[in-house]
Design a protein around this motif. Sequence first.
Motif, PDB file in Angstrom:
ATOM      1  N   TRP A 145      -3.254  -5.579  -2.525  1.00 43.41           N
ATOM      2  CA  TRP A 145      -2.629  -4.132  -2.609  1.00 43.41           C
ATOM      3  C   TRP A 145      -2.772  -3.680  -1.140  1.00 43.41           C
ATOM      4  N   TYR A 178       4.726   3.216  -8.134  1.00 48.75           N
ATOM      5  CA  TYR A 178       4.225   2.273  -9.155  1.00 48.75           C
ATOM      6  C   TYR A 178       3.382   2.910 -10.172  1.00 48.75           C
ATOM      7  N   ALA A 221       8.890  -0.718  -5.662  1.00 47.53           N
ATOM      8  CA  ALA A 221       8.073  -0.298  -6.655  1.00 47.53           C
ATOM      9  C   ALA A 221       8.749  -0.754  -7.870  1.00 47.53           C
ATOM     10  N   THR A 264       2.334   2.815  -4.026  1.00 42.76           N
ATOM     11  CA  THR A 264       1.584   3.049  -5.032  1.00 42.76           C
ATOM     12  C   THR A 264       2.083   4.415  -5.778  1.00 42.76           C
ATOM     13  N   ASP A 265       2.586   5.031  -5.036  1.00 46.24           N
ATOM     14  CA  ASP A 265       3.124   6.554  -5.521  1.00 46.24           C
ATOM     15  C   ASP A 265       4.297   6.278  -6.715  1.00 46.24           C
ATOM     16  N   SER A 295       0.786  -1.154   0.068  1.00 47.41           N
ATOM     17  CA  SER A 295       0.047  -0.008   0.116  1.00 47.41           C
ATOM     18  C   SER A 295       0.684   1.284   0.026  1.00 47.41           C
TER      19      SER A 295
END
Lengths: 1144, 143
Positions: free
Chosen positions: A63, A50, A172, A47-48, A44
């Motif tokens: 996720w 990814y 990521a 995500t920035d 979680s």
Amino acid sequence: MEPDVSIETSSMIRIAVLPVGEIHLHLFRKYAGMLGRHHKIELSTITDFYKADQKSPFSQQPWESGSLRFKFIVGGSPPSPWEDFQSNRKIHGVIGICHCPSSPDLGSVAEQFAMACKGYSSSVVQRCFVFSPGDTQLADRNNNKNKLVLFPPADQRTQEIHLQTMMQEIAASLLMEFEKWVLRPESGGIILKTPLDSQASLSSEEVIKAKKRRLGRAQKTTGDYCLLAGSPVDANAHYSTALELARLTGDYFWYAGAMEGGVCALLMDKAVHRDPAIEEEVKYRYNSVIVHYRKSFIQDNAQRVSPLSFELEATLKLARFLCRRELAKEVVDLLTAAADGAKSLIDASDRLILYIEIARLYGTLGYHRKAAFFSRQVAQLYLQQENSLAAISAMQVLALTTKAYRVQSRASIPKDTGSCIGDNGKMNHELVVSLFESQWSTLQMVVLKEILLSAVRAGDPLAAWSAAARLLRSYYPLITPSGQNGLATALNNSAERLPSGTHCPDPALPFVRLHSFPLHPSQMDIIKRTPGRPDWWAGSAPSGPFIYTPFTKGDQTTTTKQDLVWVVGEPVQVLVELANPCGFDLLVNSIYLSVHSGNFDSFPITVTLPPNSSKVITLSGIPTKTGPVSIPGCIVHCFGVVTEHFFKDVDNLLLGAQQGLVISDPFRCCGSGNGKVKNTNVPSITVVPSLPLLVSRTVGGDGAVILYEGEIREVWISIANAGTVAVEQAHVSLSGKNQESVISIGSEALESALPLKPGAEVTIPVTLKAWQLGLADLDGSRPMKDSSSPMLLIHYAGPTENHREPPATTGLLPPGRRLVTPLNICVLQGLSFVKARLLSMEIPAHVGQISDNSTHTDRLVKMDPYRGSWGLRFLELELSNPTDVVFEVGVSVNLENVDQNSSEFDYPKTRIDRDYTARVLIPLEHFKLPILDGSFLVTNSKSNKKAEVNASIKDLISKIKVRWVSGRNSSGELHIKDATQAALQTSVMDVLLPDPLTFSFRLVDQVDQGQGRVLAHEMTPMEVMVRNNTKDLISMSLSITCRDVAGENCIEGTNSAVLWSGALSGMKVDVPPLEEIKHAFSLYFLVPGEYTLLAAAVIDDPNEILRARARSSSPDEPIFCRGPPYHVRKKLDKTEHVVMRNYS
Amino acid sequence: MIVCIAVVGHQNNPLYIQSFTEADDALKLHHIVHCSLDVVDERVNNPKKSGPMINETFLGLLYPTENYKVYGYLTNTKVKFILVTTDLDVRDADVRNFFRRFHSAYLDAVSNPFHVPGKKITSKTFAERVSTIVKSVSFNTAG
């Protein structure tokens, strides 16, 4: 095989962590440690970073809850031949760590990093973390291109956050790379191979086989990547396919691999470990994994490669998964199987890893002995490698086993267990157990020997020294003398390679035990001061000969333990006993007290102990600061190394030896002690600030003063202050035997000298009188001077407030001290008293005129002839002189009550030669009381009377002093009290009390004729005087008789030679109290010669006093008083006169 | 054949270890006996399995190791008897019977008034008796 494997290992992404550029090892470790905290990155949070370029192959990616796991391989590792089989074995990322200040050129850093990354062809993400860059480096814009990540200098927290962000970025990137890999078309044509597949030449048959198997293997690999990407559901799907395909193609090895991955996926998905159902599932599947790995064994290439390591690895993974006490049996079975499998392993390092893992698992299970056993196996494998690095590892592993074998170095024991001995010497359980288990000497010696060997090989002299020391100290009885010598050589050799002054926590020889704390010499006793009392020493420390008295106050809580008080700046001593039970000469270079409180300077000494010997030595030191002192042991410099020997260790050892738990008591086998365990507790020691210190010496030598019995002499005692503080209070008292022999102490000389400054000296006189020797003393040829001499106690103290002390402690008075000066008196036998007798002497008086010199006293005993000495008594003392000197004896009488100004007079001296006996007469005159009153005689109780009598005797005796002189300077007093008391007991009344009536005769004064002429044939006027000595009127009938020399009454009777005029008998007279009456009469002597006049009276109505004085028994008995006889000498010529007589 | 028999005191201190092999493997047997104490400890500390045999002194097979099997026996005074044998197929009843005889020999030895409890057993009579028992027992024939 790999170390530290578990089921989860399959889901971990390996990242090599490499140092780049110049970096100090400890900085690298620090940065790597920071990195290590980010081994798990939540999906979680990434995500920035990814970016989904295409549709993710991980459709079931969790996720919300999932995460990526990293395994940092610090320092990197070479690529594994099995990385196609298990993708987690690949190094997927490389992180370089660079410390900017030590390698400032970022360009070269980038180059070096790029070079380093080349070795990791499988890596897909490379980053170089640059820590602490300067401004110039931060300004450089090329960094991103060079994969350099700069961490600007910041506080710890900021850096952590920065690092975490960077790790999220890496996670990521990795995730995206994995997606790429999975999406890569499988038709790439790579055939996944393992070393298990034949390498050399692929026969056509095998090529076909390989092609068949390729699909299943690819599915399995995809599953691996899904696991790494943190998507267990996807992984499971791929593994299921792979299982099917592998089963169909008989690819057991990959089948097992897929199954293993499946288990990992299962665990990741469920994330519950303790669920019994899942546990059963895991167990079942893993057993199948193990079976299939075993099945994949191919005889063809068994010499080269074997799936056995995978089988064992799987076994270990399962064992680690199950490793709980409740499942111990299953785990033990697994581990036993794994250990059995070890023999078939080809690679020695695989076996090493296996044993390490088995040992660790056993340790986790709580099977410490098993763990130790396998650790030892590991160490032996290391030792087979014959290089120093392996030897270091062997040494370290063996060091781990020492706890199980109870031979651990003291350095590895936590500090807090050091104080596990209670005050009362009870040992705690742990110690008891360790004592018991110390009996596995066979195993323990082997372990220590191996440590010694490995340490020597590893070039670690300190470890070698420590092992040899433990071996020698604990097992010397089991080692032959030559072996002991060898160990001593090993110790010395190790020490040569150590810097001098190296400390080792493990003591070697000798054994050191506390022997005793010598008490303060009596000259330095310290007495607690009771504040607010002038006699501050009273009731404090025991002043008698006993250390403990039941009457000491119970308010002190520490009375159970002996307390010691030391004084700053005054040297103290402690006795310790050393033992060398070994067969060589032991040179202790230095030994001194180890003081942890830091307020004590101890003085080292050197000792040599011959073989099998023990020695008591004195260790001394000086307290430097106030406060408590703790002495747990000694610091010993022996065999070139400094060690601390704790007393309590040896105490425990001896206790163990007493119970038969320890092999031998080192002190006993050295012939010391009598088999009893002497448990000397270390008392609680307090250091007090400087105190004054008095030292005394007898002027004229400290030898004994030799005195004859009863001799009186003055000695001078010089007292000096040897301390650094002035004496402000001092008090002199006596103790010990024969205290009465000290007549006077010139304590005012001391008091007037106060305050006695440091270095000042004062001399006080002490007057001694030698005591009488008892019978026991006479028997012994040598007089015992020490036991019987009195002691002079001087209690002294410094100022009540010590100015150097902080004010917080001023409530506590600094203690005082006591100086005990024995007055060494040697008493020789002097004049000895044989016996005393009371003699009475009756001398009749002459009738004449009474001289008025009755109050005059003289050296000579003079008889007043007109008063006579009727009833005069002498005390005759018979003295003998057994010595070899001459004594002169003189008697002096102290008269107080005769005349008011107390006068003392002496009688002439009597000389007693050696070996002669002499008698000394002491006249008991002048003692008569003037008045007879009832106080003596009329008393109610008999005992009271007795006491009165005794008191009066004592009083009487105290007035008589028999002094002697011998030589020039010996003089003394005879002790006659007891003897005279016995002699006087019966007749004290007669000596002391006057008669109720005193009679005396005199001629009526004829002035012209002169004194005292009585002529025959002439009427001689005479008077009888009766004096009443009582306080009552006495009425009586007086009568006078006259006798001639033959005793015939010559007044009455047939041939009376005396005529008379006036009344001579039956005269009724009353005498008023304390008055005198006269009765005149005249006698006419017919015949010249000597006559005796007697007056007598019968008292009418005598009162009690008179009766008591007359000792009459019946109340109606007449009381008859008789005067002393008076002589009258009749001469024919008129020049007759009364002769005075002297008695001396 | 029985290769080693050991008596271990209640504080895990060895009281008697005797091997009956010719080979010089005393150290190895010491290790085996020492390691078996782990299992004994575990059995004693986790007695939940021994529900029906609460007073059972025979601990059964402690563990197999290499070529040996190790059996244990625990007296009421927490003294352990450890038996190491090379026979792989052994009936529990035979081992139990052996331990019972050994126990009585041990009892006689410690009943000696000159024996100090907690000290190693040095009695020669005990050693002779033990070797007699060991010789008389042969597990293999039973198997």
